[in-house]
Design a protein around this motif. Structure first.
Motif, mmCIF file in Angstrom:
data_model
loop_
_atom_site.group_PDB
_atom_site.id
_atom_site.type_symbol
_atom_site.label_atom_id
_atom_site.label_comp_id
_atom_site.label_asym_id
_atom_site.label_seq_id
_atom_site.Cartn_x
_atom_site.Cartn_y
_atom_site.Cartn_z
ATOM 1 N N HIS A 177 46.880 37.247 30.633
ATOM 2 C CA HIS A 177 47.416 38.579 30.841
ATOM 3 C C HIS A 177 48.096 38.747 32.186
ATOM 4 O O HIS A 177 47.666 39.543 33.016
ATOM 5 N N HIS A 178 49.166 37.976 32.428
ATOM 6 C CA HIS A 178 50.006 38.318 33.561
ATOM 7 C C HIS A 178 51.466 38.243 33.147
ATOM 8 O O HIS A 178 51.797 37.665 32.120
ATOM 9 N N TYR B 18 40.859 38.379 34.647
ATOM 10 C CA TYR B 18 41.703 37.954 35.760
ATOM 11 C C TYR B 18 42.473 39.135 36.356
ATOM 12 O O TYR B 18 42.750 40.126 35.685
ATOM 13 N N SER C 257 46.061 40.045 38.535
ATOM 14 C CA SER C 257 47.381 39.591 38.982
ATOM 15 C C SER C 257 47.940 40.631 39.953
ATOM 16 O O SER C 257 47.510 41.787 39.957
ATOM 17 N N TYR D 240 48.616 35.259 40.186
ATOM 18 C CA TYR D 240 48.048 35.386 38.850
ATOM 19 C C TYR D 240 46.699 34.674 38.793
ATOM 20 O O TYR D 240 46.401 33.835 39.652
ATOM 21 N N GLU D 241 45.913 35.027 37.791
ATOM 22 C CA GLU D 241 44.566 34.455 37.629
ATOM 23 C C GLU D 241 43.800 34.473 38.953
ATOM 24 O O GLU D 241 43.244 33.462 39.395
ATOM 25 N N SER E 232 45.069 44.189 35.651
ATOM 26 C CA SER E 232 44.037 43.447 34.939
ATOM 27 C C SER E 232 43.972 43.971 33.513
ATOM 28 O O SER E 232 44.697 44.897 33.144
ATOM 29 N N TRP E 233 43.148 43.364 32.696
ATOM 30 C CA TRP E 233 42.886 43.842 31.339
ATOM 31 C C TRP E 233 41.586 44.647 31.373
ATOM 32 O O TRP E 233 40.656 44.300 32.120
#
Lengths: 118, 110
Positions: free
Chosen positions: A103-104, B33, B35, B50-51, B91-92
């Motif tokens: 998810h990026h 994660y 970003s 990212y991550e 993020s999610w």
């Protein structure tokens, strides 16, 4: 070169509808999930909706659920956002972006402006 | 009110170091994660981290990311005037079943 080009924005009255498009090139569109992000004038980024690479899975922000529909046509390398029952608060610059799992968002378009006003 | 909380503004002098925080919860940062994105005035956002802590190719190592529990931090060293921009974390969220952004932090290089 990876390119994402949004179109379809414009001025619409409250309660009206609009369909945004995002034409992509430079990568295998059918391999990537995609996202719409919006930014109201002078405000921050808002996550709007995402769609999986094959279109089977979609997600929506609560603020647009039931009014917006995300879709894609992999044969045409295009992403869409159908927007109904538009409100003044939907006024924003709408960006499409490529999702790299999980998810990026590594590639973005330049945005298309939607203005909802009477 | 954004799900992820960032300071509205941060500032530091050229050459100095600055950190930007991003606070969430177990439904987002705590289990997903993070970003980070840089948005220069009048332009589209650009992926910086990212991550949690990885940099895409082309992003200088002056930019770094870290995560601990339900918070994340973006660090920028050797500040330049060209770093003046808005910075967003993302993020999610497992509860919302949707993505979330922070409210954004405006960096001023004095």
């Amino acid at each position: 070169e990876v390119q994402l080009v949004e179109s379809g924005g414009g001025l619409v009255k409250p309660g009206g509808s609009l369909r945004l498009s995002c034409a992509v090139s430079g990568f295998i569109f059918s391999s990537y999930s995609m996202i719409w992000v919006r930014q109201a004038p002078g405000k921050g980024l808002e996550w709007v909706s995402s769609i999986s690479n094959n279109g089977a899975n979609t997600h929506y922000a609560d603020s647009v659920k039931g009014r917006f529909t995300i879709s894609r046509d992999n044969a045409k390398n295009s992403l869409y956002l159908s927007m109904n029952s538009l409100r003044a608060e939907d006024t924003a610059l709408y960006f499409c972006a490529r999702i790299v799992e999980p998810h990026h968002f590594d590639r973005w378009g330049q945005g298309t402006l939607v203005t909802v006003s009477s | 009110q954004s799900v992820l909380t960032q300071p509205p503004s941060v500032s530091a002098a050229p050459g100095q170091r600055v950190t930007i925080s991003c606070s969430g919860s177990s439904s987002n940062i705590g289990n997903n994660y993070v970003s980070w994105y840089q948005q220069l005035p009048g332009t589209a956002p650009k992926l910086l981290i990212y991550e949690n802590n990885k940099r895409p190719s082309g992003i200088p190592d002056r930019f770094s990311g870290s995560k601990s529990g339900t918070s994340a931090t973006l660090g920028i060293t050797g500040l330049q005037t060209g770093d003046e921009a808005d910075y967003y974390c993302a993020s999610w969220d497992n509860t919302l079943n949707a993505g979330v952004f922070g409210g954004g932090a405006k960096l001023t290089v004095l």
